[in-house]
Design an enzyme around this catalytic site. Structure first.
Site, PDB file in Angstrom:
ATOM      1  N   ASN A 148       0.818  -1.314   0.103  1.00 13.08           N
ATOM      2  CA  ASN A 148       0.127  -0.071   0.043  1.00 13.08           C
ATOM      3  C   ASN A 148       0.881   1.379   0.038  1.00 13.08           C
ATOM      4  O   ASN A 148       0.518   2.396  -0.579  1.00 13.08           O
ATOM      5  CB  ASN A 148      -1.031  -0.080   1.084  1.00 13.08           C
ATOM      6  CG  ASN A 148      -0.296  -0.198   2.527  1.00 13.08           C
ATOM      7  OD1 ASN A 148       0.766  -0.657   2.731  1.00 13.08           O
ATOM      8  ND2 ASN A 148      -1.140   0.404   3.429  1.00 13.08           N
ATOM      9  N   GLU A 244       4.396  -4.318  12.147  1.00 10.04           N
ATOM     10  CA  GLU A 244       3.744  -3.233  12.059  1.00 10.04           C
ATOM     11  C   GLU A 244       2.367  -3.770  11.287  1.00 10.04           C
ATOM     12  O   GLU A 244       2.402  -4.136  10.102  1.00 10.04           O
ATOM     13  CB  GLU A 244       4.391  -2.180  10.996  1.00 10.04           C
ATOM     14  CG  GLU A 244       5.515  -1.315  11.673  1.00 10.04           C
ATOM     15  CD  GLU A 244       5.200  -0.453  12.700  1.00 10.04           C
ATOM     16  OE1 GLU A 244       4.083  -0.234  13.073  1.00 10.04           O
ATOM     17  OE2 GLU A 244       5.937   0.161  13.395  1.00 10.04           O
ATOM     18  N   CYS A 278      -2.925   1.661   6.449  1.00 11.75           N
ATOM     19  CA  CYS A 278      -3.245   0.920   7.717  1.00 11.75           C
ATOM     20  C   CYS A 278      -3.719   1.855   8.840  1.00 11.75           C
ATOM     21  O   CYS A 278      -4.330   1.426   9.674  1.00 11.75           O
ATOM     22  CB  CYS A 278      -1.671   0.416   8.547  1.00 11.75           C
ATOM     23  SG  CYS A 278      -0.650   1.697   8.240  1.00 11.75           S
TER      24      CYS A 278
HETATM   25  P1  NAD Z   1       0.697  -9.484   3.942  1.00 11.72           P
HETATM   26  O1  NAD Z   1       0.668  -9.803   5.265  1.00 11.72           O
HETATM   27  O2  NAD Z   1      -0.205 -10.202   2.945  1.00 11.72           O
HETATM   28  O3  NAD Z   1       1.958  -9.296   3.257  1.00 11.72           O
HETATM   29  C1  NAD Z   1       3.093  -8.520   3.517  1.00 11.72           C
HETATM   30  C2  NAD Z   1       4.199  -8.939   3.098  1.00 11.72           C
HETATM   31  O4  NAD Z   1       4.499 -10.280   3.768  1.00 11.72           O
HETATM   32  C3  NAD Z   1       4.462  -9.295   1.498  1.00 11.72           C
HETATM   33  O5  NAD Z   1       5.706  -8.784   1.202  1.00 11.72           O
HETATM   34  C4  NAD Z   1       4.220 -10.712   1.548  1.00 11.72           C
HETATM   35  O6  NAD Z   1       4.626 -11.397   0.224  1.00 11.72           O
HETATM   36  C5  NAD Z   1       4.896 -11.264   2.660  1.00 11.72           C
HETATM   37  N1  NAD Z   1       4.451 -12.614   3.210  1.00 11.72           N
HETATM   38  C6  NAD Z   1       3.459 -13.375   2.864  1.00 11.72           C
HETATM   39  N2  NAD Z   1       3.456 -14.462   3.528  1.00 11.72           N
HETATM   40  C7  NAD Z   1       4.649 -14.437   4.143  1.00 11.72           C
HETATM   41  C8  NAD Z   1       5.310 -15.422   5.050  1.00 11.72           C
HETATM   42  N3  NAD Z   1       4.704 -16.616   5.271  1.00 11.72           N
HETATM   43  N4  NAD Z   1       6.379 -14.996   5.757  1.00 11.72           N
HETATM   44  C9  NAD Z   1       7.076 -13.715   5.451  1.00 11.72           C
HETATM   45  N5  NAD Z   1       6.471 -13.033   4.457  1.00 11.72           N
HETATM   46  C10 NAD Z   1       5.427 -13.311   3.830  1.00 11.72           C
HETATM   47  O7  NAD Z   1       0.243  -7.813   3.890  1.00 11.72           O
HETATM   48  P2  NAD Z   1      -0.609  -6.946   2.548  1.00 11.72           P
HETATM   49  O8  NAD Z   1      -1.749  -7.398   2.048  1.00 11.72           O
HETATM   50  O9  NAD Z   1       0.701  -7.023   1.720  1.00 11.72           O
HETATM   51  O10 NAD Z   1      -0.596  -5.577   3.156  1.00 11.72           O
HETATM   52  C11 NAD Z   1      -1.691  -5.276   3.748  1.00 11.72           C
HETATM   53  C12 NAD Z   1      -1.817  -5.116   5.430  1.00 11.72           C
HETATM   54  O11 NAD Z   1      -0.461  -4.285   5.753  1.00 11.72           O
HETATM   55  C13 NAD Z   1      -3.095  -4.481   6.226  1.00 11.72           C
HETATM   56  O12 NAD Z   1      -3.269  -5.345   7.115  1.00 11.72           O
HETATM   57  C14 NAD Z   1      -2.314  -3.121   6.537  1.00 11.72           C
HETATM   58  O13 NAD Z   1      -3.006  -2.587   7.503  1.00 11.72           O
HETATM   59  C15 NAD Z   1      -0.980  -3.455   6.944  1.00 11.72           C
HETATM   60  N6  NAD Z   1      -0.062  -2.382   6.932  1.00 11.72           N
HETATM   61  C16 NAD Z   1       0.325  -2.066   8.208  1.00 11.72           C
HETATM   62  C17 NAD Z   1       1.197  -0.787   8.367  1.00 11.72           C
HETATM   63  C18 NAD Z   1       1.690  -0.400   9.701  1.00 11.72           C
HETATM   64  O14 NAD Z   1       2.526   0.450   9.622  1.00 11.72           O
HETATM   65  N7  NAD Z   1       1.104  -0.782  10.727  1.00 11.72           N
HETATM   66  C19 NAD Z   1       1.506  -0.071   7.163  1.00 11.72           C
HETATM   67  C20 NAD Z   1       1.019  -0.684   6.141  1.00 11.72           C
HETATM   68  C21 NAD Z   1       0.232  -1.731   6.099  1.00 11.72           C
END
Ligand code: NAD
Length: 523
Positions: A148, A244, A278
């Protein structure tokens, strides 16, 4: 079609698509565990020489990279826009501008923030001892990021990791690999020594390989479900993690709020980046007495937004980045409507838009039994509820598994600050929404299932170092009174220490001096 991993025969690549048109933008390698480990090895061998540089030498690379970003401002904003669907001006204001600020801030301030600190050790200091904390780099930081904010999230963390003397291996989202590769390219152009920043493109399997690779710390940003998996694997290896995670961020509009501005804030807070932040406003609570006026203003402001392909600078809301997320948005709206919610504007995919668009949607008659008020929607939906008392507003805001950010709108700043303290969130803003991720100086992170640990600010920098305590006894000729041999006199002295020394009062400890001196000189 979606920006996903190819079928098993083509598993070596991931494809990046433009979510507003569905057209392919480019491809990147789907790296496997061997390639991830090779990247880690390169990072490990580059890191010691980097750690040996002074802060100002490290800063030169960051500032050079910053100049390169600035010279490619339009190109980078356009790339982020094409890969995520967000408008290019928004990519610039919400991603590139904050990173430029952060690069300059940490290049110039890390040295002061990580300066060795003396610790006051109280009466032990009078005994010729001194203690200091020095901060040492951790080694290699694994950075796993979502789609995002594909520019700002990993880049910010890379800058902090490098300034703290670490190397970094970045695993970007499979939906936005090209933006991450651009980050790598910028640092290459800045002549960052090879190996210090490795970009390992791929999907979840690549992320999992990075977690298992033995990096010294993981900064994970993403969903709660994946974050939990990452933390479980990391726990087995005793690898520390910053998480995060998601949010369901509430906005409270008090009866004395400046309603026009609060309505504008709600609309930007809920619909910028198509609601895929987020810290997006995902729930709004407005005081009963001003609700009708506020809701009217929100609906008017929402209807005035321009949505479409981000081909001009005058589009407010673009496409969503991922079709899967779009279907979650639809299911939350359907669930709410089936339980009695009313859609005041929006509610659908716009007709004939192509791509993964969803109209900015305002809903009322919602309650906490509905998914749209409980689960992370992560899309352009603003559900509004009314309340009668401040206590009720706080209870509603805290009725969530999440706690990333929250905001309170009021003309009475004291009342706003007091209410802020009662809300369970990592950041609470008064008369502001979302934007503190852009403040390099302030900590970013959540409570409850929004995660733990911090990025940004001094607290974020401290996550990337290990504090080493250096303790010095400047009178090396004398044994400590608590060393061998134990005698009846020694036991009496220890009793005295328990009763007098541990009070923290020098006056109270003075009567122990003769016994201490006897033990020092007559053992
Ligand atoms: P996601 O958890 O699907 O993926 C995040 C990352 O993790 C990607 O690079 C993905 O390829 C990787 N990943 C997937 N499976 C994994 C595993 N088993 N081990 C290690 N890495 C793995 O999240 P998303 O859909 O890409 O992002 C959206 C989410 O991120 C939302 O929930 C949003 O709230 C959160 N977010 C949080 C913040 C914050 O600062 N708190 C900021 C931005 C987004």
């Amino acid at each position: 079609m979606s920006t996903q991993t190819l079928s098993s025969t083509d598993r070596a690549e991931i494809i990046s698509y433009d979510p507003s048109s569905g057209k392919e933008l480019g491809r990147a390698k789907l790296m496997d565990a061997l390639e991830v480990r090779a990247a880690l090895t390169r990072a490990r061998s580059a890191q010691p020489a980097w750690a040996a540089l002074s802060y100002s030498e490290r800063a030169k690379y960051i500032l050079r990279a910053r100049e390169i970003v600035l010279s490619q401002l339009e190109e980078i904003s356009a790339l982020v826009s094409r890969e995520t669907g967000k408008p290019a001006p928004e990519a610039m204001s919400m991603e590139v501008v904050p990173t430029l600020d952060l690069m300059h801030y940490f290049a110039n301030k890390s040295k002061t923030m990580l300066k060795a600190r003396r610790i006051d050790i109280d009466q032990y200091g009078l005994m010729g001892r001194s203690s200091r904390i020095v901060y040492k780099p951790l080694g290699v930081i694994g950075i796993i990021s979502p789609w995002n904010f594909p520019w700002a999230t990993p880049l910010d963390e890379v800058v902090l990791a490098l300034m703290a003397g670490n190397a970094a291996v970045v695993k970007p989202s499979e939906l936005t690999p090209l933006t991450a590769l651009k980050i790598g390219e910028v640092f290459k152009q800045a002549n960052l020594p090879a190996g210090l920043l490795e970009i390992v493109t791929g999907d979840g399997s690549t992320g999992a390989a990075l977690v298992e690779s033995g990096v010294n710390k993981i900064l994970f940003t993403g969903s709660v479900a994946t974050g939990r998996r990452v933390a479980e694997t990391a726990a087995a290896l005793l690898t520390p993690v910053v998480l995060e995670l998601g949010g369901k961020d509430p906005m409270i509009v008090l009866d004395d709020a400046k309603l026009e501005n609060a309505a504008r804030a709600a609309v930007w807070g809920a619909f910028c980046n198509s609601g895929q932040a987020c810290a997006s406003i995902e729930r709004c609570y407005v005081h009963d007495s001003v609700a009708a006026q506020f809701i009217d203003l929100v609906v008017k402001e929402t209807r005035a937004l321009k949505q479409g392909q981000t081909t001009t600078d005058e589009i407010d809301v673009g496409a969503m980045t991922d079709e899967r997320q779009l279907t979650i948005v639809e299911s939350h709206i359907n669930d709410a409507v089936s339980r009695g919610a009313q859609v005041l504007t929006g509610g659908h995919r716009p007709e004939s838009a192509g791509g993964w668009f969803h109209e900015p949607t305002v809903m009322v008659n919602v309650d906490h039994s509905m998914q749209v008020m409980r689960d992370e929607t992560f899309g352009p939906v603003l559900p509004i509820m009314t309340y009668k008392t401040d206590d009720e507003a706080v209870d509603l805001a805290n009725d969530s598994i999440y706690g990333l950010t929250a905001c309170v709108f009021t003309s009475n700043l004291k009342r706003g600050r007091e209410l802020a303290k009662r809300i369970e969130a990592g950041t609470v803003m008064v008369n502001e929404v979302i934007y503190t991720h852009a403040l390099a100086q302030t900590p970013w992170g959540g409570v409850k299932q929004s995660g733990y640990g911090r990025t940004h600010g001094r607290l974020g920098l401290l996550e990337l170092v290990t504090p080493q305590h250096i303790h010095v006894n400047s009178v090396p000729s004398f044994p400590d009174v608590w060393w061998f041999r134990y005698t009846r006199d020694a036991a009496d002295l220890f009793r005295g220490l328990a009763h007098r020394f541990t009070t923290g009062s020098v006056l109270s400890a003075i009567p122990l001096l003769p016994a201490m001196l006897r033990r020092l000189f007559k053992r």
